[in-house]
Design an enzyme around this catalytic site. Structure first.
Site, PDB file in Angstrom:
ATOM      1  N   GLY A  50       0.753  -1.308  -0.084  1.00  0.00           N
ATOM      2  CA  GLY A  50       0.096  -0.348  -0.255  1.00  0.00           C
ATOM      3  C   GLY A  50       0.692   1.094   0.028  1.00  0.00           C
ATOM      4  O   GLY A  50       1.899   1.519  -0.690  1.00  0.00           O
ATOM      5  N   TYR A  51      -0.177   2.746   0.170  1.00  0.00           N
ATOM      6  CA  TYR A  51       0.482   3.253   0.102  1.00  0.00           C
ATOM      7  C   TYR A  51       1.504   3.862  -1.223  1.00  0.00           C
ATOM      8  O   TYR A  51       2.636   3.937  -1.519  1.00  0.00           O
ATOM      9  CB  TYR A  51       1.718   3.996   0.815  1.00  0.00           C
ATOM     10  CG  TYR A  51       1.260   6.417   1.414  1.00  0.00           C
ATOM     11  CD1 TYR A  51       0.514   5.975   2.348  1.00  0.00           C
ATOM     12  CD2 TYR A  51       2.631   6.259   0.950  1.00  0.00           C
ATOM     13  CE1 TYR A  51       1.072   7.276   2.557  1.00  0.00           C
ATOM     14  CE2 TYR A  51       2.311   7.749   1.431  1.00  0.00           C
ATOM     15  CZ  TYR A  51       1.543   8.013   2.393  1.00  0.00           C
ATOM     16  OH  TYR A  51       1.842   9.361   2.119  1.00  0.00           O
TER      17      TYR A  51
ATOM     18  N   HIS B  15       3.940   1.238  -7.735  1.00  0.00           N
ATOM     19  CA  HIS B  15       3.218   0.418  -8.279  1.00  0.00           C
ATOM     20  C   HIS B  15       2.169   0.312  -8.752  1.00  0.00           C
ATOM     21  O   HIS B  15       1.814  -0.762 -10.056  1.00  0.00           O
ATOM     22  CB  HIS B  15       2.453   0.839  -6.586  1.00  0.00           C
ATOM     23  CG  HIS B  15       2.763   1.185  -5.774  1.00  0.00           C
ATOM     24  ND1 HIS B  15       3.581   1.489  -4.885  1.00  0.00           N
ATOM     25  CD2 HIS B  15       3.452  -0.487  -5.233  1.00  0.00           C
ATOM     26  CE1 HIS B  15       4.067   1.951  -3.642  1.00  0.00           C
ATOM     27  NE2 HIS B  15       4.222  -0.283  -4.018  1.00  0.00           N
TER      28      HIS B  15
ATOM     29  N   GLN C 168       7.415  -9.728   7.459  1.00  0.00           N
ATOM     30  CA  GLN C 168       8.439  -9.126   7.354  1.00  0.00           C
ATOM     31  C   GLN C 168       9.395  -7.968   7.492  1.00  0.00           C
ATOM     32  O   GLN C 168      10.477  -7.581   6.664  1.00  0.00           O
ATOM     33  CB  GLN C 168       8.191  -9.233   6.071  1.00  0.00           C
ATOM     34  CG  GLN C 168       7.706  -8.003   5.422  1.00  0.00           C
ATOM     35  CD  GLN C 168       7.284  -8.159   3.792  1.00  0.00           C
ATOM     36  OE1 GLN C 168       6.390  -8.659   3.306  1.00  0.00           O
ATOM     37  NE2 GLN C 168       7.742  -6.588   2.773  1.00  0.00           N
TER      38      GLN C 168
ATOM     39  N   GLU D 155      11.235  -4.459 -10.395  1.00  0.00           N
ATOM     40  CA  GLU D 155      13.297  -5.188 -10.294  1.00  0.00           C
ATOM     41  C   GLU D 155      13.710  -3.912  -8.587  1.00  0.00           C
ATOM     42  O   GLU D 155      15.255  -4.256  -8.394  1.00  0.00           O
ATOM     43  CB  GLU D 155      13.459  -4.173 -11.270  1.00  0.00           C
ATOM     44  CG  GLU D 155      12.727  -5.181 -11.935  1.00  0.00           C
ATOM     45  CD  GLU D 155      14.134  -5.153 -13.591  1.00  0.00           C
ATOM     46  OE1 GLU D 155      14.845  -4.323 -13.885  1.00  0.00           O
ATOM     47  OE2 GLU D 155      13.685  -6.198 -14.904  1.00  0.00           O
TER      48      GLU D 155
ATOM     49  N   SER E  58       9.093   5.220  -3.746  1.00  0.00           N
ATOM     50  CA  SER E  58       9.593   4.425  -2.708  1.00  0.00           C
ATOM     51  C   SER E  58       8.318   5.163  -2.067  1.00  0.00           C
ATOM     52  O   SER E  58       8.244   5.849  -1.388  1.00  0.00           O
ATOM     53  CB  SER E  58      10.424   3.698  -2.319  1.00  0.00           C
ATOM     54  OG  SER E  58      10.332   3.445  -0.942  1.00  0.00           O
TER      55      SER E  58
HETATM   56  P1  AMP Z   1       5.719  -2.722  -1.671  1.00  0.00           P
HETATM   57  O1  AMP Z   1       4.791  -1.802  -1.362  1.00  0.00           O
HETATM   58  O2  AMP Z   1       7.080  -1.337  -1.185  1.00  0.00           O
HETATM   59  O3  AMP Z   1       6.147  -3.519  -1.145  1.00  0.00           O
HETATM   60  O4  AMP Z   1       6.016  -2.913  -3.255  1.00  0.00           O
HETATM   61  C1  AMP Z   1       4.975  -3.697  -4.042  1.00  0.00           C
HETATM   62  C2  AMP Z   1       5.419  -4.209  -4.908  1.00  0.00           C
HETATM   63  O5  AMP Z   1       6.218  -2.934  -6.162  1.00  0.00           O
HETATM   64  C3  AMP Z   1       6.950  -4.421  -5.281  1.00  0.00           C
HETATM   65  O6  AMP Z   1       7.069  -5.463  -6.706  1.00  0.00           O
HETATM   66  C4  AMP Z   1       8.062  -3.579  -5.716  1.00  0.00           C
HETATM   67  O7  AMP Z   1       9.253  -4.019  -5.710  1.00  0.00           O
HETATM   68  C5  AMP Z   1       7.560  -2.761  -6.503  1.00  0.00           C
HETATM   69  N1  AMP Z   1       7.997  -1.174  -6.685  1.00  0.00           N
HETATM   70  C6  AMP Z   1       8.015  -0.858  -5.505  1.00  0.00           C
HETATM   71  N2  AMP Z   1       8.438   0.834  -5.670  1.00  0.00           N
HETATM   72  C7  AMP Z   1       8.588  -0.262  -7.612  1.00  0.00           C
HETATM   73  C8  AMP Z   1       9.076   0.886  -7.975  1.00  0.00           C
HETATM   74  N3  AMP Z   1       9.905   2.858  -8.345  1.00  0.00           N
HETATM   75  N4  AMP Z   1       9.334   0.569  -9.939  1.00  0.00           N
HETATM   76  C9  AMP Z   1       8.606  -0.482  -9.928  1.00  0.00           C
HETATM   77  N5  AMP Z   1       8.584  -1.415  -9.142  1.00  0.00           N
HETATM   78  C10 AMP Z   1       8.227  -0.516  -7.515  1.00  0.00           C
END
Ligand code: AMP
Length: 286
Positions: A33-34, A39, A63, A150, A187
């Protein structure tokens, strides 16, 4: 179709049953989320490839380490739903911790060796928590394809290995890192940065660009490449490197300069103030 929110495992299975019976393909984008443009790009890929797009939003306590940011991890389900609707997602699966783990979980997925190294060495148990929740989500959603960024490069390799080892019947799609104009990888954790810290953050991608240039110029010794990254990071006094890794892109094994791999993965984790940021870049060896 408009976006539907589902919060229970049984409800999601019920909701997906007719689609599956009609032979429709299901795409899953697992997230915490967020949501941001990174995403959204994963959702765009899923929308283009599959009939029913499910995004999960779950801040997974398994995690996070005891001193990590589980409690203060940013959350905004309403804003997330607006973004997902705008990108054509069909279902948001947003279970509570109690729904996912009604009692302490006794069964874990451990992708050995790969999970213990690099980021896993610094965050013990992290990849075990990731693999376990992603395996559970795969069993709940049973997607045909699942999309991962990635940006979390080691996570992507851990998931690929888990899927291969345990014969999960789906395809993993890796999506390149989406960045702000100044190169900073998007992020959810970027909201922790003060304006001064945010101004320092481009040093991560800049250090990776310097290393990519060195590799393009013929550098293959990981010690030389690591030195290039550390030198670039040292130019920013607010940046404290926590991890600088130069590995073979497919195996994440150390690079042997005598037998260089076809592509090198550069992975870094850097503290800026209280925030730990990560970035990565895969560079073809000329
Ligand atoms: P998270 O919510 O941070 O756990 O991310 C969820 C998914 O989004 C994961 O597969 C991350 O690798 C992907 N993700 C997060 N930030 C980016 C980004 N800047 N570019 C591409 N994918 C992302």
């Amino acid at each position: 179709m408009s976006l539907e929110t589902v919060t229970t495992i049984a409800g999601l299975r019920e909701r997906l049953k007719p689609a599956r019976q009609a032979g429709k393909s299901v795409g899953l984008v697992p997230t915490m989320g967020y949501l941001h443009r990174g995403h959204a790009t994963l959702v765009d890929h899923a929308r283009a490839d599959t009939d029913v797009v499910v995004t999960s939003i779950f801040v997974n306590p398994l995690q996070f380490g005891p001193n990590e940011d589980f409690a203060r991890y940013p959350r905004d389900l309403d804003a997330d739903c607006r973004l997902l609707a705008a990108h054509g997602a069909d279902i948001v699966f947003a279970p509570s911790v109690e729904e996912m783990y009604p009692r302490p979980i006794a069964t874990h997925i451990e992708v050995e060796s790969l999970s213990a190294r690099l980021e896993g060495e610094r965050r013990p148990g992290h990849f075990r928590g990731v693999a376990t929740v992603v395996g559970k989500l795969f069993n709940i959603v049973q997607p045909n394809r699942a999309y991962f960024g990635e940006k979390d490069y080691q996570q992507l390799q851990v998931i690929r290995r888990m899927v291969a080892d345990l014969s999960f019947p789906l395809e993993i799609v890796g999506v390149p890192t989406v960045r702000d104009k100044d190169g900073v990888a998007l992020s959810s954790r970027n909201v922790y940065l003060s304006p001064v810290e945010r101004a320092a953050a481009p040093v991560l991608s800049r250090s990776l660009a310097a290393a990519a240039e060195a590799i393009d110029g013929g550098a293959v010794d990981p010690l030389d490449i690591e030195a290039v990254i550390r030198r670039a990071l040292a130019a920013e006094p607010m940046a404290e490197p926590d991890l600088v890794a130069v590995t073979a892109a497919d195996t994440l094994e150390p690079v042997d300069p005598k037998v260089p791999p076809p592509a090198i993965a550069l992975m870094i984790a850097v503290r800026i103030g209280r925030t730990r940021l990560i970035d990565q870049r895969v560079v073809a060896v000329p």
